[in-house]
Design a protein around this motif. Structure first.
Motif, PDB file in Angstrom:
ATOM      1  N   UNK A 127       0.860  -1.183   0.000  1.00  0.00           N
ATOM      2  CA  UNK A 127       0.000   0.000   0.000  1.00  0.00           C
ATOM      3  C   UNK A 127       0.895   1.231   0.000  1.00  0.00           C
ATOM      4  N   UNK A 128       0.836   1.987  -1.094  1.00  0.00           N
ATOM      5  CA  UNK A 128       1.627   3.209  -1.230  1.00  0.00           C
ATOM      6  C   UNK A 128       3.113   2.954  -0.989  1.00  0.00           C
ATOM      7  N   UNK A 129       3.579   1.820  -1.475  1.00  0.00           N
ATOM      8  CA  UNK A 129       4.998   1.505  -1.355  1.00  0.00           C
ATOM      9  C   UNK A 129       5.397   0.839  -0.067  1.00  0.00           C
ATOM     10  N   UNK A 130       4.484   0.736   0.897  1.00  0.00           N
ATOM     11  CA  UNK A 130       4.786   0.077   2.167  1.00  0.00           C
ATOM     12  C   UNK A 130       4.343  -1.379   2.124  1.00  0.00           C
ATOM     13  N   UNK A 131       5.121  -2.251   2.763  1.00  0.00           N
ATOM     14  CA  UNK A 131       4.785  -3.669   2.832  1.00  0.00           C
ATOM     15  C   UNK A 131       5.470  -4.265   4.058  1.00  0.00           C
ATOM     16  N   UNK A 132       5.021  -5.425   4.519  1.00  0.00           N
ATOM     17  CA  UNK A 132       5.621  -6.028   5.720  1.00  0.00           C
ATOM     18  C   UNK A 132       7.080  -6.397   5.497  1.00  0.00           C
ATOM     19  N   UNK A 133       7.908  -6.139   6.488  1.00  0.00           N
ATOM     20  CA  UNK A 133       9.321  -6.494   6.416  1.00  0.00           C
ATOM     21  C   UNK A 133       9.600  -7.604   7.433  1.00  0.00           C
ATOM     22  N   UNK A 134       9.230  -8.816   7.042  1.00  0.00           N
ATOM     23  CA  UNK A 134       9.535  -9.965   7.874  1.00  0.00           C
ATOM     24  C   UNK A 134      11.024 -10.289   7.796  1.00  0.00           C
ATOM     25  N   UNK A 135      11.502 -11.042   8.787  1.00  0.00           N
ATOM     26  CA  UNK A 135      12.830 -11.633   8.716  1.00  0.00           C
ATOM     27  C   UNK A 135      12.640 -13.058   8.218  1.00  0.00           C
ATOM     28  N   UNK A 136      13.267 -13.364   7.084  1.00  0.00           N
ATOM     29  CA  UNK A 136      13.003 -14.613   6.385  1.00  0.00           C
ATOM     30  C   UNK A 136      14.111 -15.638   6.615  1.00  0.00           C
ATOM     31  N   UNK A 137      13.701 -16.839   6.989  1.00  0.00           N
ATOM     32  CA  UNK A 137      14.597 -17.999   7.077  1.00  0.00           C
ATOM     33  C   UNK A 137      15.750 -17.787   8.051  1.00  0.00           C
ATOM     34  N   UNK A 138      15.484 -17.110   9.159  1.00  0.00           N
ATOM     35  CA  UNK A 138      16.497 -16.949  10.208  1.00  0.00           C
ATOM     36  C   UNK A 138      15.982 -17.416  11.564  1.00  0.00           C
ATOM     37  N   UNK A 139      14.743 -17.871  11.602  1.00  0.00           N
ATOM     38  CA  UNK A 139      14.149 -18.426  12.818  1.00  0.00           C
ATOM     39  C   UNK A 139      13.372 -19.672  12.429  1.00  0.00           C
ATOM     40  N   UNK A 140      13.273 -20.617  13.348  1.00  0.00           N
ATOM     41  CA  UNK A 140      12.560 -21.860  13.045  1.00  0.00           C
ATOM     42  C   UNK A 140      11.070 -21.761  13.354  1.00  0.00           C
ATOM     43  N   UNK A 141      10.626 -20.607  13.805  1.00  0.00           N
ATOM     44  CA  UNK A 141       9.201 -20.443  14.125  1.00  0.00           C
ATOM     45  C   UNK A 141       8.629 -19.248  13.384  1.00  0.00           C
ATOM     46  N   UNK A 142       7.333 -19.286  13.152  1.00  0.00           N
ATOM     47  CA  UNK A 142       6.632 -18.182  12.512  1.00  0.00           C
ATOM     48  C   UNK A 142       6.138 -17.218  13.589  1.00  0.00           C
ATOM     49  N   UNK A 143       6.095 -15.936  13.262  1.00  0.00           N
ATOM     50  CA  UNK A 143       5.541 -14.939  14.170  1.00  0.00           C
ATOM     51  C   UNK A 143       5.238 -13.698  13.356  1.00  0.00           C
ATOM     52  N   UNK A 144       4.819 -12.613  14.041  1.00  0.00           N
ATOM     53  CA  UNK A 144       4.562 -11.354  13.350  1.00  0.00           C
ATOM     54  C   UNK A 144       5.840 -10.783  12.742  1.00  0.00           C
ATOM     55  N   UNK A 145       6.999 -11.234  13.235  1.00  0.00           N
ATOM     56  CA  UNK A 145       8.272 -10.702  12.768  1.00  0.00           C
ATOM     57  C   UNK A 145       9.010 -11.667  11.839  1.00  0.00           C
ATOM     58  N   UNK A 146       8.822 -12.972  12.028  1.00  0.00           N
ATOM     59  CA  UNK A 146       9.604 -13.976  11.302  1.00  0.00           C
ATOM     60  C   UNK A 146       8.727 -14.789  10.364  1.00  0.00           C
ATOM     61  N   UNK A 147       9.321 -15.184   9.222  1.00  0.00           N
ATOM     62  CA  UNK A 147       8.629 -16.022   8.266  1.00  0.00           C
ATOM     63  C   UNK A 147       9.634 -17.013   7.689  1.00  0.00           C
ATOM     64  N   UNK A 148       9.132 -18.139   7.213  1.00  0.00           N
ATOM     65  CA  UNK A 148       9.948 -19.144   6.546  1.00  0.00           C
ATOM     66  C   UNK A 148       9.397 -19.332   5.144  1.00  0.00           C
ATOM     67  N   UNK A 149      10.270 -19.242   4.151  1.00  0.00           N
ATOM     68  CA  UNK A 149       9.841 -19.357   2.768  1.00  0.00           C
ATOM     69  C   UNK A 149      10.940 -20.037   1.966  1.00  0.00           C
ATOM     70  N   UNK A 150      10.665 -20.316   0.712  1.00  0.00           N
ATOM     71  CA  UNK A 150      11.675 -20.956  -0.120  1.00  0.00           C
ATOM     72  C   UNK A 150      12.677 -19.914  -0.617  1.00  0.00           C
ATOM     73  N   UNK A 151      13.903 -20.372  -0.843  1.00  0.00           N
ATOM     74  CA  UNK A 151      14.933 -19.481  -1.371  1.00  0.00           C
ATOM     75  C   UNK A 151      14.545 -19.018  -2.766  1.00  0.00           C
ATOM     76  N   UNK A 152      15.002 -17.839  -3.141  1.00  0.00           N
ATOM     77  CA  UNK A 152      14.671 -17.248  -4.436  1.00  0.00           C
ATOM     78  C   UNK A 152      15.883 -17.321  -5.369  1.00  0.00           C
ATOM     79  N   UNK A 153      15.678 -17.956  -6.527  1.00  0.00           N
ATOM     80  CA  UNK A 153      16.763 -18.185  -7.478  1.00  0.00           C
ATOM     81  C   UNK A 153      16.606 -17.315  -8.716  1.00  0.00           C
TER      82      UNK A 153
END
Length: 422
Positions: free
Chosen positions: A276-302
């Motif tokens: 929205x207007x250039x803003x989007x969630x800034x999760x920390x990806x693939x640095x924690x083994x649990x999901x939360x409002x701050x952390x997410x786990x996703x596949x690597x981008x090639x």
């Protein structure tokens, strides 16, 4: 280290190195800066001769056996007709009976290499040689006209791990950006750059690029993304502030060729992020083994970029030691670049003050695609007063031991604490 103390120290460093002044007096105090960073450092004593290198770059002269009928010469880490773990380290295109010179970047731990002459039918004639050799021949091959174990060779890739806070001290988990990058010569004048964005542990906007060391902007005809897939798909315009276009080929300050890898690491790593207007969630990806409002786990981008050079001159000598992946971020109104130590003074796209003292670098190059980087908040290796802990703390194979002696403990990255790494 307690969070309150980290915040206090970072605030002090910020006041020292920020682009601020009081009248005509520059308040930056480099000695105080060194003192604070060394105080926060997880290692008591850093070897002042350290180059933070875990790789070697060597050049070989190879005689091409005229009887083989080879069209390609390839260098592997293991025997490609026997091992499924063999990784392609270099490829050049050859003709019968010639002698070629090529360079190879390799892990410092590697002692034996394998050269393969590949004919038009895809059959391999293989010889082994010591990495300290200067010349290689196929007079006594260990395999002749055989098929490789893998129809498509695995490309050797290195892992690049970054701290986002340059020039301030970081938290030394080296997961703010994690990249895996490999090179593959695909033609007389073409080379593929295989890049994987594996993790983003940064909390602020981060841009990424790759400098082709020794190559000028005008040496490149073009750079194209395979299948038109990039890490900048539908990127918001607000992300185009450090690198201001989506053009893959960029011109560096000194006329060097630079690859636009990603305009925003969080956008590149995220999946269908609401914007929205250039803003989007800034999760920390693939640095924690649990999901939360701050952390997410996703596949690597090639992504794969094909670089089209105008000339084949010197392409036999381009290696992973001749590329300079780096990240960029805003700092006190300017932009700072974070490079590995060997290229710390590059100032590729922006001009800024570099630091000249030895302590832990803000980026590490690890010579394997399989490096297990630390979890968020876990130091890569702590060594104080003889005590060690962290993600790489095995006695005799510790990161902290390597920091104190650059000639030894070069295998530390093979000894992770499995409960401390991603």
């Amino acid at each position: 280290m307690c969070k309150a103390r980290i915040l206090l120290i970072l605030a002090a460093v910020s006041s020292l190195v920020g682009a601020v002044s009081c009248g005509e007096k520059d308040v930056y105090d480099p000695e105080r800066h060194k003192e604070i960073i060394r105080y926060v450092s997880p290692v008591d004593s850093v070897d002042q001769q350290h180059t933070w290198q875990l790789t070697e770059n060597r050049t070989y002269s190879v005689s091409i056996d005229a009887n083989v009928g080879a069209s390609r010469l390839e260098i592997y880490s293991e025997n490609p007709v026997e091992s499924t773990e063999a990784e392609l380290m270099s490829r050049v295109f050859v003709s019968y009976g010639q002698t070629v010179t090529l360079s190879v970047s390799m892990p410092a731990l590697l002692t034996t290499l394998y050269a393969a002459l590949v004919d038009d039918d895809g059959k391999y004639t293989v010889t082994s040689f010591s990495k300290t050799s200067r010349s290689v021949s196929f007079s006594s091959p260990i395999a002749t006209k055989q098929s490789p174990r893998l129809a498509t060779p695995r490309i050797m890739a290195y892992t690049y791990c970054y701290e986002e806070d340059f020039p301030e001290p970081g938290d030394y988990d080296y997961n703010d950006v994690v990249l895996r990058i490999g090179l593959e010569r695909t033609g007389q004048k073409t080379m593929d750059i295989h890049a994987t964005l594996s993790a983003v542990g940064a909390s602020r906007p981060i841009t990424g690029a790759i400098r082709l060391v020794g190559y000028r902007y005008q040496d490149i005809d073009s750079i194209k993304a395979k299948d038109e897939k990039t890490l900048n798909k539908n990127v918001p315009s607000t992300c185009m502030e450090i690198i201001k276009t989506e053009d893959i080929l960029q011109r560096g300050r000194n006329g060097e060729a630079v690859v636009n890898l990603f305009l925003d690491a969080h956008w590149a790593m995220g999946d269908d992020l609401p914007e929205i207007n250039g803003d989007f969630p800034r999760y920390k990806y693939n640095v924690s083994r649990s999901y939360s409002d701050q952390y997410d786990i996703t596949y690597a981008k090639n992504v794969t970029f094909t670089v089209y050079f105008k000339s084949e001159s010197n392409l036999n000598n381009i290696t992973l030691d001749m590329i300079d992946p780096f990240i960029l971020a805003y700092y006190t109104g300017g932009v700072m670049e974070t490079h590995t130590d060997e290229f710390a003074a590059a100032q590729t796209l922006y001009e800024y003050n570099t630091l000249s003292f030895k302590d832990l670098p803000w980026a590490l190059k690890i010579p394997t695609r399989y490096f297990k980087y630390p979890l968020e908040g876990v130091e890569i290796g702590f060594r104080k007063k003889g005590y060690m802990f962290g993600a790489y703390m095995t006695v005799g194979h510790g990161f902290g031991e390597w920091c104190e002696d650059h000639r030894n403990y070069l295998d530390w990255y093979l000894y992770p604490e499995d409960n401390q790494v991603f």
